[in-house]
Design a protein around this motif. Structure first.
Motif, PDB file in Angstrom:
ATOM      1  N   GLU A 162       2.955  -5.458  -7.053  1.00  6.38           N
ATOM      2  CA  GLU A 162       1.717  -5.489  -7.039  1.00  6.38           C
ATOM      3  C   GLU A 162       0.870  -4.460  -6.187  1.00  6.38           C
ATOM      4  O   GLU A 162       0.391  -3.963  -6.552  1.00  6.38           O
ATOM      5  CB  GLU A 162       1.562  -6.832  -5.893  1.00  6.38           C
ATOM      6  N   GLY A 163       2.270  -3.528  -5.381  1.00 11.67           N
ATOM      7  CA  GLY A 163       0.853  -2.673  -5.125  1.00 11.67           C
ATOM      8  C   GLY A 163       0.753  -3.415  -3.464  1.00 11.67           C
ATOM      9  O   GLY A 163       0.043  -1.973  -3.076  1.00 11.67           O
ATOM     10  N   SER A 164       0.600  -4.287  -3.250  1.00 14.98           N
ATOM     11  CA  SER A 164       0.478  -4.452  -1.688  1.00 14.98           C
ATOM     12  C   SER A 164       1.109  -3.436  -0.676  1.00 14.98           C
ATOM     13  O   SER A 164       2.003  -3.622  -0.848  1.00 14.98           O
ATOM     14  CB  SER A 164       0.078  -5.824  -1.758  1.00 14.98           C
ATOM     15  N   GLY A 165      -0.023  -2.978   0.026  1.00 16.87           N
ATOM     16  CA  GLY A 165       1.783  -2.999   1.405  1.00 16.87           C
ATOM     17  C   GLY A 165       1.758  -0.929   0.967  1.00 16.87           C
ATOM     18  O   GLY A 165       1.910  -0.388   1.711  1.00 16.87           O
ATOM     19  N   VAL A 166       1.639  -0.851   0.351  1.00 22.24           N
ATOM     20  CA  VAL A 166       2.468   0.706  -0.807  1.00 22.24           C
ATOM     21  C   VAL A 166       1.529   1.786   0.131  1.00 22.24           C
ATOM     22  O   VAL A 166       1.681   2.946   0.660  1.00 22.24           O
ATOM     23  CB  VAL A 166       3.065   0.545  -2.290  1.00 22.24           C
ATOM     24  N   LYS A 167       0.615   1.624   0.120  1.00 22.33           N
ATOM     25  CA  LYS A 167      -0.750   2.738   0.376  1.00 22.33           C
ATOM     26  C   LYS A 167      -1.046   2.464   1.547  1.00 22.33           C
ATOM     27  O   LYS A 167      -1.136   3.669   2.219  1.00 22.33           O
ATOM     28  CB  LYS A 167      -2.726   2.416   0.302  1.00 22.33           C
ATOM     29  N   GLU A 168      -0.684   1.187   2.859  1.00 18.12           N
ATOM     30  CA  GLU A 168      -1.006   1.538   3.826  1.00 18.12           C
ATOM     31  C   GLU A 168       0.603   2.173   4.385  1.00 18.12           C
ATOM     32  O   GLU A 168       0.304   3.261   5.385  1.00 18.12           O
ATOM     33  CB  GLU A 168      -0.435   0.579   4.593  1.00 18.12           C
ATOM     34  N   GLY A 169       1.866   2.269   3.666  1.00 12.80           N
ATOM     35  CA  GLY A 169       3.035   3.382   4.263  1.00 12.80           C
ATOM     36  C   GLY A 169       2.673   4.665   3.651  1.00 12.80           C
ATOM     37  O   GLY A 169       2.968   5.576   4.800  1.00 12.80           O
ATOM     38  N   MET A 170       1.908   5.175   2.778  1.00 16.90           N
ATOM     39  CA  MET A 170       1.422   6.017   2.619  1.00 16.90           C
ATOM     40  C   MET A 170       0.607   6.962   3.832  1.00 16.90           C
ATOM     41  O   MET A 170       0.206   8.292   4.775  1.00 16.90           O
ATOM     42  CB  MET A 170       0.909   7.195   1.189  1.00 16.90           C
ATOM     43  N   GLU A 171      -0.218   5.906   4.074  1.00 14.22           N
ATOM     44  CA  GLU A 171      -1.112   6.305   4.955  1.00 14.22           C
ATOM     45  C   GLU A 171      -0.858   6.937   6.531  1.00 14.22           C
ATOM     46  O   GLU A 171      -0.969   8.316   7.199  1.00 14.22           O
ATOM     47  CB  GLU A 171      -2.514   5.154   4.638  1.00 14.22           C
ATOM     48  N   TRP A 172       0.411   6.119   6.284  1.00 18.28           N
ATOM     49  CA  TRP A 172       1.467   6.266   8.104  1.00 18.28           C
ATOM     50  C   TRP A 172       1.579   7.857   8.130  1.00 18.28           C
ATOM     51  O   TRP A 172       1.953   8.221   8.682  1.00 18.28           O
ATOM     52  CB  TRP A 172       2.463   5.144   8.251  1.00 18.28           C
ATOM     53  N   VAL A 173       2.122   7.743   6.906  1.00 22.14           N
ATOM     54  CA  VAL A 173       3.481   8.986   7.084  1.00 22.14           C
ATOM     55  C   VAL A 173       2.239  10.205   6.008  1.00 22.14           C
ATOM     56  O   VAL A 173       2.353  11.108   7.674  1.00 22.14           O
ATOM     57  CB  VAL A 173       3.942   9.298   5.484  1.00 22.14           C
TER      58      VAL A 173
END
Length: 180
Positions: A162-173
């Motif tokens: 679904e893509g949920s949480g994926v962007k947040e991980g990349m933002e952390w990176v």
């Protein structure tokens, strides 16, 4: 803005590149996660027999993501991809409790490799949409993340399909690793 002005602007703001290594057991959701990052269709994913590489833009960074297959026979070759890794991303299928010990063991082995010494770690606790999924806090405990002292780490709940949480991980990176 004319083409020449656009080219000057692009040249004056060199993009920062990061090399991300995406690992985890087979069927954890690595390729689905990679395709979601690249805004590609995730309806027909097949097991990765070798590796996939995609470059995606995130937060002003060019992320070169190497997705390596996770089948048992491929795992010994993971070490061939460790060189120059900026971030290790490890994907865990949180609904597969019977393989939790195996995935923990594989991660522990990765983290002891000299080429990955000090490399920041992002763990995606994937498949949170499934009723049997363990929460990220339990996955972190099972993987022994709280014991890590030699690197920055983060665990991120996600549902890759679904893509949920994926962007947040990349933002952390990009926020934490991109400063270097």
């Amino acid at each position: 803005m004319g083409l020449l002005a656009l080219l000057r602007k692009l040249r004056s703001t060199p993009e920062k590149e990061l090399r991300l290594l995406l690992l985890g057991l087979d069927n954890a959701g690595k390729t689905t996660l990679l395709k979601k990052l690249a805004s590609e269709d995730v309806t027909h994913i097949t097991p990765t027999a070798g590796f996939n590489i995609k470059s995606v833009m995130s937060e002003g960074f060019k992320l070169n993501v190497w997705d390596i297959g996770g089948q048992r026979k491929i795992r010994p070759y993971w070490r061939n991809y460790f060189e120059n890794t900026d971030v290790l991303i490890y994907v865990v299928d949180c609904s597969d409790k019977r393989r939790l010990e195996e995935t923990s063991s594989e991660l522990t082995e990765l983290l002891t490799d000299e080429k990955l010494k000090g490399v920041p770690l992002l763990v995606y606790a994937n498949k949170q949409d499934l009723p049997t999924a363990l929460p990220a806090s339990e996955i972190a405990q099972a993987l022994g993340l709280h014991l890590l002292r030699d690197r920055t780490w983060q665990i991120q709940s996600c549902v890759a399909i679904e893509g949920s949480g994926v962007k947040e991980g990349m933002e952390w990176v990009c926020k934490n690793i991109g400063k270097k």
